[in-house]
Design a protein around this motif. Structure first.
Motif, mmCIF file in Angstrom:
data_model
loop_
_atom_site.group_PDB
_atom_site.id
_atom_site.type_symbol
_atom_site.label_atom_id
_atom_site.label_comp_id
_atom_site.label_asym_id
_atom_site.label_seq_id
_atom_site.Cartn_x
_atom_site.Cartn_y
_atom_site.Cartn_z
ATOM 1 N N PHE A 79 0.824 -1.209 0.000
ATOM 2 C CA PHE A 79 0.000 0.000 0.000
ATOM 3 C C PHE A 79 0.864 1.268 0.000
ATOM 4 O O PHE A 79 0.386 2.331 -0.391
ATOM 5 C CB PHE A 79 -0.948 -0.039 1.193
ATOM 6 N N GLU A 80 2.114 1.141 0.422
ATOM 7 C CA GLU A 80 3.035 2.267 0.247
ATOM 8 C C GLU A 80 3.317 2.481 -1.239
ATOM 9 O O GLU A 80 3.336 3.617 -1.720
ATOM 10 C CB GLU A 80 4.329 2.010 1.019
ATOM 11 N N ARG A 81 3.506 1.382 -1.951
ATOM 12 C CA ARG A 81 3.766 1.517 -3.381
ATOM 13 C C ARG A 81 2.536 2.022 -4.126
ATOM 14 O O ARG A 81 2.654 2.848 -5.051
ATOM 15 C CB ARG A 81 4.211 0.190 -3.981
ATOM 16 N N SER A 82 1.359 1.555 -3.752
ATOM 17 C CA SER A 82 0.146 1.960 -4.458
ATOM 18 C C SER A 82 -0.238 3.408 -4.174
ATOM 19 O O SER A 82 -1.007 4.015 -4.928
ATOM 20 C CB SER A 82 -1.028 1.050 -4.059
ATOM 21 N N GLY A 83 0.252 3.957 -3.071
ATOM 22 C CA GLY A 83 -0.106 5.309 -2.682
ATOM 23 C C GLY A 83 -1.207 5.383 -1.648
ATOM 24 O O GLY A 83 -1.492 6.454 -1.104
ATOM 25 N N HIS A 84 -1.844 4.229 -1.334
ATOM 26 C CA HIS A 84 -2.930 4.228 -0.354
ATOM 27 C C HIS A 84 -2.426 4.599 1.046
ATOM 28 O O HIS A 84 -3.122 5.268 1.801
ATOM 29 C CB HIS A 84 -3.615 2.855 -0.312
ATOM 30 N N TRP A 85 -1.236 4.131 1.385
ATOM 31 C CA TRP A 85 -0.732 4.385 2.741
ATOM 32 C C TRP A 85 -0.520 5.883 2.968
ATOM 33 O O TRP A 85 -0.897 6.427 4.010
ATOM 34 C CB TRP A 85 0.578 3.614 2.970
ATOM 35 N N ALA A 86 0.025 6.567 1.995
ATOM 36 C CA ALA A 86 0.267 8.002 2.151
ATOM 37 C C ALA A 86 -1.032 8.788 2.186
ATOM 38 O O ALA A 86 -1.157 9.768 2.932
ATOM 39 C CB ALA A 86 1.154 8.503 1.015
ATOM 40 N N LYS A 87 -2.020 8.350 1.386
ATOM 41 C CA LYS A 87 -3.260 9.125 1.280
ATOM 42 C C LYS A 87 -4.290 8.745 2.335
ATOM 43 O O LYS A 87 -5.081 9.594 2.772
ATOM 44 C CB LYS A 87 -3.883 8.930 -0.109
ATOM 45 N N GLU A 102 4.882 -6.452 8.464
ATOM 46 C CA GLU A 102 3.759 -5.642 8.905
ATOM 47 C C GLU A 102 2.620 -5.853 7.916
ATOM 48 O O GLU A 102 2.693 -5.413 6.762
ATOM 49 C CB GLU A 102 4.135 -4.153 8.964
ATOM 50 N N LEU A 103 1.567 -6.569 8.368
ATOM 51 C CA LEU A 103 0.426 -6.860 7.508
ATOM 52 C C LEU A 103 -0.701 -5.872 7.790
ATOM 53 O O LEU A 103 -0.946 -5.485 8.937
ATOM 54 C CB LEU A 103 -0.061 -8.286 7.732
ATOM 55 N N VAL A 104 -1.401 -5.492 6.725
ATOM 56 C CA VAL A 104 -2.449 -4.486 6.810
ATOM 57 C C VAL A 104 -3.723 -5.024 6.157
ATOM 58 O O VAL A 104 -3.660 -5.664 5.094
ATOM 59 C CB VAL A 104 -2.017 -3.176 6.106
ATOM 60 N N LEU A 105 -4.882 -4.773 6.796
ATOM 61 C CA LEU A 105 -6.156 -5.061 6.145
ATOM 62 C C LEU A 105 -6.349 -4.083 5.002
ATOM 63 O O LEU A 105 -6.179 -2.879 5.171
ATOM 64 C CB LEU A 105 -7.311 -4.924 7.150
ATOM 65 N N ARG A 106 -6.703 -4.594 3.855
ATOM 66 C CA ARG A 106 -6.706 -3.740 2.671
ATOM 67 C C ARG A 106 -7.864 -2.735 2.683
ATOM 68 O O ARG A 106 -8.996 -3.085 3.033
ATOM 69 C CB ARG A 106 -6.790 -4.586 1.403
ATOM 70 N N PRO A 107 -7.604 -1.512 2.254
ATOM 71 C CA PRO A 107 -8.666 -0.527 2.099
ATOM 72 C C PRO A 107 -9.265 -0.547 0.695
ATOM 73 O O PRO A 107 -10.268 0.108 0.433
ATOM 74 C CB PRO A 107 -7.941 0.794 2.343
ATOM 75 N N ALA A 108 -8.611 -1.289 -0.217
ATOM 76 C CA ALA A 108 -9.062 -1.373 -1.607
ATOM 77 C C ALA A 108 -8.496 -2.649 -2.214
ATOM 78 O O ALA A 108 -7.515 -3.215 -1.720
ATOM 79 C CB ALA A 108 -8.597 -0.145 -2.399
#
Length: 426
Positions: A79-87, A102-108
């Protein structure tokens, strides 16, 4: 001749809140031990959702989409690469440390689908590639904004991502927009407008200005090609774009007049760049595909909430959890009522029997639960092999053969008709 029909007591009342309807319908439940914004789908709600999922799957298959499955978790790095983490970091659930990652539940779903596209080499002759998944996504919504099914922390979205050549964009957007409008028409959810959601001057968007100009131009041209004078109007909305690209949003209005997005078509020149997605062009060079995010039916939670309010809980027969409620007048008709129930089940009709209390009380219960049809079996019906049907949606009362009942119900279900087409009385 006995007449067991009952007039419709509901009247033409304003659209209620889906949370109030849920008290009688039992579509979903919440529990503090599970947490706010995480509804439990009860059996009645599961039926509605299964019908919507099947509908979404048929639309996707008709449009040439291929089904995929992907995990709800991913490394934070994705999600850092996709841009979701920053936004969207503040709206995402916090990372979970697992095995040094570090695993994250996806927002998309789009980063996962980008990885599926990248899993094998692609040629220009293979494009477009359309990947469809009805999948859960997670948003760490604040407690104060959570509301029934309309605002939750886990949504299940009918989600398709199209990877295509630039010369295929117009056709793919037209295909997606038509399917989204057709889906809402079948559902009976009036689309108030189609919103061209563009960027504003804040600079909170990814990609170059030239890419945005071209993407907005392509969406406007597609909307002009699809929207007839009788269709919902196209509305220009600066500042409503996604951070990665402009979009066409199908807007509906809720009972209070507030607008909600029910389905969308979005262009994305950014994700292919971030994930280095390519295809082999005719000249052997590597080119970037365009990514299109498309949704037709929408999120299961929001659509069910909208449908319950639109129909005041009395859903069209194809969506109704109980399509036929069978009511024997007295115990003397119980055996015959059970035979009718068996015939309905064998025909694939969702039917249930109610024998508790007076006939009037059972009719009231059936109406309160918003069963699609009420089938009364009395002595006359048993003797004649018929059934007396009340259709509250059309305020139809008639006696007909059981084969005619089954045929009418199956036809209405298969065609997803707004109303049951009853045979003309002899």
């Amino acid at each position: 001749m006995a007449d067991h029909s009952v007039d419709d007591p509901e009247g033409d009342r304003p659209e209620p809140d889906h949370r109030d309807l849920n008290v009688a319908l039992g579509v979903f439940a919440t529990d503090p031990l599970i947490g706010a914004g995480l509804p439990l789908w009860l059996p009645a709600g599961a039926v509605i959702r299964q019908e919507l999922e099947a509908f979404a799957g048929q639309i996707a298959a008709r449009d040439g989409c291929r089904p995929v499955y992907s995990p709800v978790l991913a490394k934070r790095a994705l999600f850092e690469r996709s841009g979701h983490w920053a936004k969207f970091r503040d709206d995402m659930f916090p990372p979970m440390p697992v095995g040094g990652d570090e695993l994250v539940l996806r927002p998309a779903n789009c980063p996962h689908h980008a990885m599926i596209y990248a899993a094998e080499p692609r040629s220009y002759r293979q494009l477009p590639v359309r990947l469809n998944e009805l999948a859960p996504m997670f948003r760490a919504e604040r407690s104060g904004v959570l509301s029934g099914l309309s605002r939750v922390r886990q949504i299940s979205l009918d989600d398709t991502h199209v990877f295509c050549r630039p010369d295929q964009v117009a056709g793919e957007v037209v295909r997606a927009l038509r399917s989204a409008l057709d889906a809402q028409q079948t559902l009976g959810l009036p689309v108030h407008s189609v919103r061209l959601s563009r960027r504003d001057d804040t600079g909170n968007y990814l990609g170059t200005a030239a890419e945005w100009v071209e993407a907005e131009r392509a969406l406007r041209a597609a909307a002009d090609a699809v929207l007839t004078p009788a269709a919902p109007p196209l509305v220009d909305a600066a500042g409503e774009a996604a951070f990665y690209g402009p979009k066409l949003d199908l807007q509906v209005r809720d009972r209070a007049g507030h607008e909600e997005t029910i389905a969308t078509v979005q262009l994305d020149f950014n994700q292919p760049e971030r994930f280095d997605l390519t295809y082999s062009a005719a000249d052997g060079s590597r080119r970037r595909p365009v990514m299109i995010h498309r949704g037709t039916v929408g999120s299961m939670e929001r659509v069910v909430a909208a449908l319950l309010e639109r129909y005041r809980g009395r859903l069209p027969l194809w969506l109704s959890p109980v399509q036929v409620r069978v009511l024997p007048v007295t115990a003397a008709q119980d055996d015959d009522a059970h035979r009718l129930l068996d015939d309905l089940h064998a025909a694939g009709v969702r039917a249930e029997l109610d024998t508790g209390g007076s006939l009037a009380a059972r009719v009231r219960r059936s109406r309160r639960r918003r069963d699609a049809l009420i089938a009364v079996v009395g002595a006359t019906e048993t003797a004649g092999g018929t059934v007396q049907i009340t259709d509250p949606a059309t305020r139809t009362h008639r006696r007909l053969s059981r084969s005619d009942l089954i045929t009418a119900v199956r036809r209405a279900h298969a065609s997803r008709a707004a109303q049951v087409g009853w045979p003309t009385p002899d």
